[in-house]
Design an enzyme around this catalytic site. Structure first.
Site, PDB file in Angstrom:
ATOM      1  N   ARG A  74       0.836  -1.658  -0.002  1.00  0.00           N
ATOM      2  CA  ARG A  74       0.007   0.268  -0.330  1.00  0.00           C
ATOM      3  C   ARG A  74       0.855   1.262  -0.148  1.00  0.00           C
ATOM      4  NH1 ARG A  74      -5.252   1.115   3.574  1.00  0.00           N
ATOM      5  NH2 ARG A  74      -5.916  -0.064   1.865  1.00  0.00           N
ATOM      6  N   HIS A 117      -6.707   0.483  -6.721  1.00  0.00           N
ATOM      7  CA  HIS A 117      -7.619  -0.478  -5.353  1.00  0.00           C
ATOM      8  C   HIS A 117      -8.158  -1.560  -6.345  1.00  0.00           C
ATOM      9  CE1 HIS A 117      -7.605  -1.584  -1.028  1.00  0.00           C
ATOM     10  NE2 HIS A 117      -8.560  -0.455  -1.333  1.00  0.00           N
ATOM     11  N   GLN A 139     -10.222  -4.283  -3.568  1.00  0.00           N
ATOM     12  CA  GLN A 139     -11.041  -3.749  -3.711  1.00  0.00           C
ATOM     13  C   GLN A 139     -12.146  -4.312  -4.254  1.00  0.00           C
ATOM     14  OE1 GLN A 139     -12.316  -1.830  -0.406  1.00  0.00           O
ATOM     15  NE2 GLN A 139     -14.143  -2.748  -1.147  1.00  0.00           N
ATOM     16  N   ASP A 175     -17.558   6.833  -2.032  1.00  0.00           N
ATOM     17  CA  ASP A 175     -16.420   6.421  -1.143  1.00  0.00           C
ATOM     18  C   ASP A 175     -16.146   8.066  -0.236  1.00  0.00           C
ATOM     19  OD1 ASP A 175     -13.880   5.878   0.163  1.00  0.00           O
ATOM     20  OD2 ASP A 175     -12.611   5.970  -1.484  1.00  0.00           O
ATOM     21  N   CYS A 192     -16.255   1.218   0.345  1.00  0.00           N
ATOM     22  CA  CYS A 192     -15.502   0.584   0.414  1.00  0.00           C
ATOM     23  C   CYS A 192     -14.927   0.918   2.113  1.00  0.00           C
ATOM     24  CB  CYS A 192     -14.360   1.049  -0.499  1.00  0.00           C
ATOM     25  SG  CYS A 192     -13.434   2.855  -0.210  1.00  0.00           S
ATOM     26  N   ARG A 222     -13.292  -8.861   0.772  1.00  0.00           N
ATOM     27  CA  ARG A 222     -12.310  -8.276   0.989  1.00  0.00           C
ATOM     28  C   ARG A 222     -10.974  -9.600   0.610  1.00  0.00           C
ATOM     29  NH1 ARG A 222     -10.341  -3.462   0.899  1.00  0.00           N
ATOM     30  NH2 ARG A 222      -7.937  -4.562   0.322  1.00  0.00           N
TER      31      ARG A 222
END
Ligand code: CP
Ligand code: NVA
Length: 308
Positions: free
Chosen positions: A105, A132, A135, A226, A266, A294
């Protein structure tokens, strides 16, 4: 020996490979629900570098790896000094000589790209400023579980044209799903970005942009939003909160969606900003299922990348 594959965006997979990863995730989830934890990655080790905070990504990879019989280790950025104590190139070459896969990340997408360039094991993007992908894997799994299939599903994205949106659009393109996007002026994808995200578009895929979030949501099966201020954008907070105000997902907006519509996010969410409590806590909300997926989706990815 399998060639080393990296997953920095979903576009690093071919369409059939993406479908295989999702199918593996579904199968492993079904087994897991029956209490079966097959040790498909026994003895394998996952290194996880995080330059930003995380709950879901870290826990899902760590728990997932453990269920699959492997191990994982957290390498916090302040401990390894990536790019400060040591060059990205040297960290990548050394770390990949000891572990079987790296999850990264990063603040900047280019750091993950540079790391992957020198890594001798697969590198998975665990969120960057650009995308991402993990996700979006979980999101597609969640939507498929809800509606039984991805055929005829329409998604409405309301809010920032950010990393999560980019991977969702890329997944929608590759899986032939309709998506409508509504973002404020100044926070919209460029033509170049749209071109890149839709390179592997399949029949059934439609991407439309709406000025008015109500038009994007009207009749949609999935309403997704988001945060308005992503990690690293804190300095822009005041300007962003002002620009995004008309893009809040509240009960009034949600009422325009299809009667069977679900709400997705998310997480983490800023309740009262991009989404109101009456939506995120409503029976339509699938935020917990989405977060749980996930782990299942990433198990599919790990097995696809690493199983001997
Ligand atoms: N959705 C997501 O990636 O959550 P974390 O930032 O907690 O990992
Ligand atoms: N867009 C958010 C997603 C967090 C999972 C961020 O980048 O902070």
């Amino acid at each position: 020996m399998k060639p080393v594959r990296h997953v920095l965006t979903l576009g690093d997979l071919a369409v059939d490979e993406l479908k295989t990863v999702l199918k593996l995730g579904e199968e492993i989830k079904a087994e897991f629900k029956e209490g079966v934890r097959t040790k498909r990655l026994e003895g394998q080790v996952l290194g996880m570098i995080f330059e930003k905070m995380s709950l879901r990504t870290r826990v899902s990879f760590e728990a997932g790896m453990s269920h699959l019989g492997g191990a994982s280790m957290l390498l916090e950025e302040q401990h390894i000094g990536l790019g400060t104590r040591e060059s990205v190139k040297d960290v990548s070459r050394v770390l990949s000589s000891m572990v079987d896969c790296v999850v990264f990340r990063a603040k900047l997408h280019k750091s993950v790209a540079e790391f992957a360039q020198y890594s001798t094991v697969p590198v998975i993007n665990a969120l960057t400023d650009k995308s991402h992908p993990c996700q979006a894997l979980a999101d597609m799994l969640t939507i498929k579980e809800e509606f039984g299939s991805l055929d005829d599903v329409s998604i409405a994205w309301v809010g920032d044209s950010n990393n999560v949106a980019a991977s969702l659009i890329e997944a929608a393109a590759m899986l032939g799903v309709k998506i409508a996007v509504s973002s404020p002026v100044g926070y919209r994808f460029s033509d170049e970005e749209v071109k890149e995200m839709t390179q592997q578009r399949q029949p059934g895929f439609e991407l439309v942009f709406h000025e008015d979030p109500r038009e994007a949501v009207r009749g949609a099966n999935v309403v997704y939003t988001d945060v308005w201020v992503s990690m690293g954008q804190e300095k822009e907070k005041d300007k962003r909160l002002e620009a995004f105000k008309p893009f809040q997902v509240n009960a009034e907006l949600m009422a325009l969606a299809s009667p069977d519509a679900i709400f997705m996010h998310c997480l983490p969410a800023r309740r009262g900003l991009e989404v109101t409590d009456d939506v995120i806590d409503s029976p339509q909300s699938r935020i917990v299922e989405e977060a749980a997926n996930r782990m299942h989706a990433q198990k599919g990815l790990l097995v696809w990348l690493l199983e001997k």
